[in-house]
Write a protein that holds these residues in place. Structure first.
Motif, PDB file in Angstrom:
ATOM      1  N   LEU A 173      28.119  45.622  34.095  1.00 26.52           N
ATOM      2  CA  LEU A 173      29.516  45.655  33.684  1.00 26.52           C
ATOM      3  C   LEU A 173      29.659  45.073  32.285  1.00 26.52           C
ATOM      4  CD1 LEU A 173      31.301  44.497  36.966  1.00 26.52           C
ATOM      5  CD2 LEU A 173      30.864  46.824  36.174  1.00 26.52           C
ATOM      6  N   LYS A 174      30.758  45.391  31.650  1.00 22.57           N
ATOM      7  CA  LYS A 174      31.055  44.895  30.308  1.00 22.57           C
ATOM      8  C   LYS A 174      31.706  43.529  30.411  1.00 22.57           C
ATOM      9  CE  LYS A 174      33.544  46.089  26.070  1.00 22.57           C
ATOM     10  NZ  LYS A 174      34.426  47.092  25.398  1.00 22.57           N
ATOM     11  N   GLY A 175      31.124  42.539  29.723  1.00 22.87           N
ATOM     12  CA  GLY A 175      31.684  41.200  29.744  1.00 22.87           C
ATOM     13  C   GLY A 175      30.678  40.180  29.258  1.00 22.87           C
ATOM     14  N   LYS A 176      31.120  38.927  29.196  1.00 19.02           N
ATOM     15  CA  LYS A 176      30.256  37.820  28.790  1.00 19.02           C
ATOM     16  C   LYS A 176      29.864  36.942  29.973  1.00 19.02           C
ATOM     17  CE  LYS A 176      32.030  37.416  24.043  1.00 19.02           C
ATOM     18  NZ  LYS A 176      32.651  36.490  23.043  1.00 19.02           N
ATOM     19  N   GLN A 177      30.747  36.826  30.945  1.00 17.17           N
ATOM     20  CA  GLN A 177      30.502  35.983  32.109  1.00 17.17           C
ATOM     21  C   GLN A 177      30.460  36.836  33.372  1.00 17.17           C
ATOM     22  OE1 GLN A 177      29.811  32.805  31.769  1.00 17.17           O
ATOM     23  NE2 GLN A 177      30.316  32.687  29.588  1.00 17.17           N
ATOM     24  N   LYS A 178      29.814  36.316  34.396  1.00 16.43           N
ATOM     25  CA  LYS A 178      29.756  36.975  35.703  1.00 16.43           C
ATOM     26  C   LYS A 178      30.725  36.259  36.638  1.00 16.43           C
ATOM     27  CE  LYS A 178      24.818  37.796  34.992  1.00 16.43           C
ATOM     28  NZ  LYS A 178      24.654  36.879  33.846  1.00 16.43           N
ATOM     29  N   TRP A 179      31.567  37.043  37.307  1.00 20.58           N
ATOM     30  CA  TRP A 179      32.580  36.482  38.198  1.00 20.58           C
ATOM     31  C   TRP A 179      32.266  36.886  39.633  1.00 20.58           C
ATOM     32  CZ3 TRP A 179      36.035  33.162  36.016  1.00 20.58           C
ATOM     33  CH2 TRP A 179      36.159  33.215  34.627  1.00 20.58           C
ATOM     34  N   SER A 180      32.617  35.983  40.541  1.00 21.30           N
ATOM     35  CA  SER A 180      32.239  36.164  41.945  1.00 21.30           C
ATOM     36  C   SER A 180      32.916  37.376  42.577  1.00 21.30           C
ATOM     37  CB  SER A 180      32.588  34.895  42.737  1.00 21.30           C
ATOM     38  OG  SER A 180      33.995  34.622  42.643  1.00 21.30           O
ATOM     39  N   ASP A 181      34.167  37.657  42.198  1.00 22.20           N
ATOM     40  CA  ASP A 181      34.866  38.760  42.849  1.00 22.20           C
ATOM     41  C   ASP A 181      34.334  40.119  42.421  1.00 22.20           C
ATOM     42  OD1 ASP A 181      35.787  38.413  40.269  1.00 22.20           O
ATOM     43  OD2 ASP A 181      37.812  39.128  40.719  1.00 22.20           O
ATOM     44  N   TRP A 182      33.508  40.180  41.370  1.00 30.55           N
ATOM     45  CA  TRP A 182      32.956  41.461  40.947  1.00 30.55           C
ATOM     46  C   TRP A 182      31.949  42.006  41.954  1.00 30.55           C
ATOM     47  CZ3 TRP A 182      31.899  40.625  34.970  1.00 30.55           C
ATOM     48  CH2 TRP A 182      33.126  40.469  34.327  1.00 30.55           C
ATOM     49  N   LEU A 183      31.306  41.116  42.724  1.00 31.47           N
ATOM     50  CA  LEU A 183      30.335  41.548  43.732  1.00 31.47           C
ATOM     51  C   LEU A 183      30.889  41.466  45.148  1.00 31.47           C
ATOM     52  CD1 LEU A 183      26.815  40.219  42.643  1.00 31.47           C
ATOM     53  CD2 LEU A 183      27.526  42.569  42.981  1.00 31.47           C
ATOM     54  N   GLY A 187      22.316  43.871  49.015  1.00 31.24           N
ATOM     55  CA  GLY A 187      21.206  43.836  48.073  1.00 31.24           C
ATOM     56  C   GLY A 187      21.566  44.152  46.641  1.00 31.24           C
ATOM     57  N   THR A 188      22.828  44.425  46.352  1.00 28.54           N
ATOM     58  CA  THR A 188      23.249  44.788  44.994  1.00 28.54           C
ATOM     59  C   THR A 188      23.123  43.586  44.059  1.00 28.54           C
ATOM     60  OG1 THR A 188      24.792  46.415  45.862  1.00 28.54           O
ATOM     61  CG2 THR A 188      25.132  45.706  43.602  1.00 28.54           C
ATOM     62  N   ARG A 189      22.641  43.844  42.859  1.00 26.62           N
ATOM     63  CA  ARG A 189      22.575  42.821  41.823  1.00 26.62           C
ATOM     64  C   ARG A 189      23.516  43.206  40.686  1.00 26.62           C
ATOM     65  NH1 ARG A 189      18.473  39.111  42.324  1.00 26.62           N
ATOM     66  NH2 ARG A 189      18.758  38.497  40.133  1.00 26.62           N
ATOM     67  N   LEU A 190      24.023  42.165  39.992  1.00 28.38           N
ATOM     68  CA  LEU A 190      25.013  42.372  38.936  1.00 28.38           C
ATOM     69  C   LEU A 190      24.516  41.727  37.654  1.00 28.38           C
ATOM     70  CD1 LEU A 190      27.955  43.121  37.955  1.00 28.38           C
ATOM     71  CD2 LEU A 190      28.607  40.821  38.691  1.00 28.38           C
ATOM     72  N   ASN A 191      24.758  42.409  36.538  1.00 28.80           N
ATOM     73  CA  ASN A 191      24.481  41.852  35.220  1.00 28.80           C
ATOM     74  C   ASN A 191      25.565  42.324  34.269  1.00 28.80           C
ATOM     75  OD1 ASN A 191      23.190  40.458  33.169  1.00 28.80           O
ATOM     76  ND2 ASN A 191      21.156  41.199  33.753  1.00 28.80           N
ATOM     77  N   VAL A 192      25.702  41.654  33.137  1.00 27.34           N
ATOM     78  CA  VAL A 192      26.753  41.988  32.170  1.00 27.34           C
ATOM     79  C   VAL A 192      26.139  42.106  30.784  1.00 27.34           C
ATOM     80  CG1 VAL A 192      28.605  40.884  33.486  1.00 27.34           C
ATOM     81  CG2 VAL A 192      27.324  39.547  31.814  1.00 27.34           C
ATOM     82  N   GLY A 240      28.542  46.989  27.921  1.00 25.70           N
ATOM     83  CA  GLY A 240      28.615  47.625  29.222  1.00 25.70           C
ATOM     84  C   GLY A 240      27.495  48.605  29.500  1.00 25.70           C
ATOM     85  N   TRP A 241      26.525  48.720  28.596  1.00 28.56           N
ATOM     86  CA  TRP A 241      25.386  49.609  28.812  1.00 28.56           C
ATOM     87  C   TRP A 241      24.143  48.778  29.020  1.00 28.56           C
ATOM     88  CZ3 TRP A 241      27.132  51.501  23.483  1.00 28.56           C
ATOM     89  CH2 TRP A 241      28.354  52.172  23.598  1.00 28.56           C
ATOM     90  N   ILE A 242      23.076  49.449  29.368  1.00 28.09           N
ATOM     91  CA  ILE A 242      21.811  48.762  29.593  1.00 28.09           C
ATOM     92  C   ILE A 242      21.139  48.480  28.261  1.00 28.09           C
ATOM     93  CG2 ILE A 242      20.431  50.867  29.815  1.00 28.09           C
ATOM     94  CD1 ILE A 242      18.897  49.423  32.080  1.00 28.09           C
ATOM     95  N   ASP A 243      20.468  47.338  28.163  1.00 29.26           N
ATOM     96  CA  ASP A 243      19.654  47.015  26.992  1.00 29.26           C
ATOM     97  C   ASP A 243      18.309  46.487  27.480  1.00 29.26           C
ATOM     98  OD1 ASP A 243      20.220  44.456  27.879  1.00 29.26           O
ATOM     99  OD2 ASP A 243      21.690  44.050  26.319  1.00 29.26           O
ATOM    100  N   GLN A 244      17.476  46.048  26.555  1.00 22.35           N
ATOM    101  CA  GLN A 244      16.118  45.651  26.920  1.00 22.35           C
ATOM    102  C   GLN A 244      16.095  44.413  27.810  1.00 22.35           C
ATOM    103  OE1 GLN A 244      13.786  45.303  23.350  1.00 22.35           O
ATOM    104  NE2 GLN A 244      13.628  47.508  23.070  1.00 22.35           N
ATOM    105  N   ASP A 245      16.964  43.449  27.528  1.00 22.17           N
ATOM    106  CA  ASP A 245      16.990  42.243  28.354  1.00 22.17           C
ATOM    107  C   ASP A 245      17.420  42.568  29.783  1.00 22.17           C
ATOM    108  OD1 ASP A 245      16.210  40.775  26.172  1.00 22.17           O
ATOM    109  OD2 ASP A 245      18.269  40.295  25.566  1.00 22.17           O
ATOM    110  N   VAL A 246      18.407  43.425  29.923  1.00 31.51           N
ATOM    111  CA  VAL A 246      18.875  43.800  31.253  1.00 31.51           C
ATOM    112  C   VAL A 246      17.810  44.603  31.991  1.00 31.51           C
ATOM    113  CG1 VAL A 246      20.610  45.148  32.496  1.00 31.51           C
ATOM    114  CG2 VAL A 246      21.296  43.715  30.581  1.00 31.51           C
TER     115      VAL A 246
END
Length: 677
Positions: free
Chosen positions: A230-240, A246-251, A255-261
């Motif tokens: 998702l697009k953002g700087k922080q991860k929030w609990s209600d997003w998951l 088994g779903t994992r979340l990253n920001v 909002g797109w994938i990059d090398q770190d993600v």
């Protein structure tokens, strides 16, 4: 029947209610004495006159109006239409009609049924009906030229390596990964409106927002849990909250994938799942730059995983997830999103909240769960990855005509003329123009005539003579450069270190490094002066290296330059630079030129002489991400001999990528000192 006669639609007259096979069988029975004329008329609906004419071999021509073209001509049209479609240039029926008109005009043939020799719409419909076994009208899906360039040789080359990697690997260890975007656009449905309504509309919110999700599965039909980005700087609990198990979340900020993600997905999401199965693993994906990282490759080596990248722009042919899974997944997503938009909260929200995306994604996956596993297995089968079969992909490539078609020359020339002339468009003349700031007062509009006049003046200025780069500019607070006047014809200026009769120009020192050395350019005492550049630091706190630039054989006098800066307390970290001048340059030589104080590499394309002065026309390169490349619009102008600094040996130019980027190992291009002479 009465309705057809009232409407008088073309081609609706029922010429016969029986087939040729039935008529032939009736004639054989009558000849054998098994049935009479009247009985055949009652049982099969064949008129007695028709039976009698067939027995007497009368009226054996085709029923209805005679065709305008022979069978050979019509088959030629069919063959050409099929050939054009296989070459990626399918024709519409309107195109075919105009091609045939050109064919008739070229052969001086007049068809009375055609107005101005142009076949009508009814002829086109009946033409398709006569050849329905070979031709058909379908909606064409657009494909980019880059995807169309995937060839049979490229596919064969891929499968040669892929077969070695997959040999002996279990289907549960052959994985395919790919990310996709879920757009906030519900599905469209056919609804009821008043007849003749020109603007059928449905009040339903939708936005351009998109949610990226990474999917991965193996050839056995097993899926990894989704990986949401998702697009953002922080991860929030209600997003998951309410996400699939088994779903994992990253920001990320975009909002797109990059090398770190991708590294995080591979290490913390893929590896724990893949290591459950023993043996070698094969991970197949596209060649996106974000998917290729050193960390991931090291982990692949440590865990016996082969990282296989597909042919560029070939995911529609070789990616199992793209071929067989994502289509049904997106269809289910649009249905779920449409149903949610009908709810009270969906009507109130303009954009889909991030806290609800994972919940709707779970409903989407649950809807497609009965067929998801089988679709993925079929995807590996269709792409020829498991079981390995390159013919599955090759047969989906455009097949060009392998044998010569038996066609007439006139028809062939007509189709060639259509492709080269009729389909040519004036849009080919649309080109990007160079952008200039218009000298218009703020708040005042501008007309197209004023812009055209402005461009005409620019063109006239460019054609007035060869353009030389450089000039005198003054910037307060910067170090000064002493530049002598250039000698006239037959005049010799001796070497001197004084500043008499010299122009004052500026030197701009890059702010990215330490600046503050003293640069002294002295002219030798040879017959034709050539510069020697010496950079020394006498007052700086930190020592800086010496930069020496020598010229031994320059034909024309070059300026003496003195650079001083006593106000800066920093230094320039530049190594020794030597300029190797020659007696002259030839066409196609790689050289370094000075423009507005900056150095650029390029090639000599033309040599001219004006007022006993050599002018070199140089096509320059542009910077791109720390490297050099040829710009889309050639930057090619004339330079004076003194502006061409030195020649670049071809061995110092190294290609670094397939996109036309080059690395040029020349200290003058790496130097941070920018001379504005």
């Amino acid at each position: 029947m009465s309705e057809l006669r009232k409407k008088k639609l073309p081609g609706t007259r029922p010429y016969k209610s029986y087939t040729d096979a039935v008529l032939q069988q009736v004639l054989e029975d009558i000849k054998a004495g098994k049935i009479g004329h009247r009985q055949a008329e009652r049982e099969y609906g064949i008129p007695r006159n028709t039976i009698r004419n067939k027995l007497k071999r009368c009226h054996e021509k085709a029923i209805g109006r005679p065709q305008a073209f022979t069978e050979i001509e019509e088959q030629s049209f069919v063959n050409h239409v099929i050939t054009c479609s296989e070459f990626g240039m399918p024709l519409s029926m309107c195109d075919v009609r105009f091609i045939i008109k050109g064919y008739l005009d070229s052969t001086n043939t007049k068809v009375p049924q055609f107005k101005n020799n142009l076949p009508g719409v009814d002829w086109g419909r009946l033409f398709l009906k006569r050849h329905k076994a070979e031709l058909g009208q379908r909606f064409a899906s657009n494909i980019s030229r880059s995807r169309a360039q995937v060839s049979e040789d490229m596919v064969k080359h891929l499968f040669v390596h892929l077969e070695k990697e997959i040999e002996g690997v279990l289907p549960c260890n052959i994985y395919n990964y790919d990310e996709t975007g879920f757009h906030d656009v519900p599905s469209k449905k056919k609804l009821l409106f008043r007849r003749g309504s020109r603007h059928p509309e449905l009040i339903l919110n939708s936005t351009k927002s998109c949610f990226t999700t990474m999917f991965c599965g193996n050839a056995l039909g097993e899926f990894l849990p989704p990986y949401v980005i998702l697009k953002g700087k922080q991860k929030w609990s209600d997003w998951l909250k309410g996400a699939p198990p088994g779903t994992r979340l990253n920001v990320t900020l975009h909002g797109w994938i990059d090398q770190d993600v991708f590294d995080d997905w591979f290490e913390n999401h893929f590896l724990p799942f893949a290591l459950k199965h023993p043996g070698k693993k094969v991970l197949i994906g596209d060649n996106m730059s974000a998917h290729l990282t050193l960390k991931t490759l090291k982990l692949c080596t440590e865990n016996n995983i082969s990282f296989v990248m597909l042919i560029p722009n070939s995911t529609h042919l070789l990616q199992p997830l793209d071929v067989a899974y994502f289509s049904s997944l997106k269809s289910n997503w649009r249905k779920i999103l449409y149903d949610w938009r009908q709810t009270r909260e969906g009507k109130r929200c303009v954009a889909l909240p991030k806290s609800l995306f994972c919940q709707l994604l779970k409903f989407t996956l649950d809807m497609g769960e009965p067929t998801a596993s089988s679709n993925l297995v079929k995807g590996f089968l269709t792409t020829g990855i498991h079981p390995i079969d390159k013919d599955k992909v090759i047969q989906k490539l455009p097949q060009y005509a392998k044998e010569a078609l038996q066609i007439t020359d006139n028809v062939g020339e007509c189709f060639k003329s259509f492709i080269s002339e009729v389909r040519s468009s004036d849009l080919d003349k649309v080109q990007r123009s160079r952008k200039f700031k218009l000298p218009i007062e703020p708040g005042r509009s501008v007309s197209v005539e004023e812009v055209e006049t402005f461009y005409d003046k620019k063109i006239l200025c460019a054609r007035s003579g060869p353009k030389t780069r450089g000039g005198v500019r003054k910037f307060p607070g910067r170090c000064k450069v002493i530049k002598p006047n250039r000698p006239r014809e037959g005049e010799h200026i001796p070497c001197t270190s004084t500043s008499e009769s010299r122009d004052v120009v500026d030197v701009c020192v890059s702010s990215t490094i330490h600046a503050g050395p003293t640069m002294l350019l002295e002219d030798c005492t040879s017959e034709h002066a050539s510069p020697t550049v010496l950079m020394e630091d006498s007052t700086c706190e930190h020592a800086s290296p010496t930069v020496l630039m020598e010229d031994s054989t320059c034909e024309y006098a070059s300026p003496t330059v003195l650079i001083e800066d006593c106000t800066s307390d920093t230094i320039i970290t530049t190594s020794t630079v030597v300029i190797n001048r020659t007696d002259g340059y030839k066409v196609n030589d790689y050289v370094i030129v000075v423009y507005d104080g900056h150095t650029f590499p390029g090639t000599v394309t033309c040599i001219a002489e004006e007022e006993n002065e050599l002018l070199y026309k140089v096509k320059c390169m542009a910077t791109s991400g720390g490297y050099w490349r040829w710009p889309d619009h050639p930057d090619e102008i004339f330079y004076r001999a003194c502006d061409v600094i030195c020649k670049i040996p071809p061995c110092n130019i190294e290609p670094v990528s397939g996109r036309g980027h080059f690395k040029i190992n020349e200290p003058l291009l790496l130097s941070k000192v920018v001379l504005k002479i």
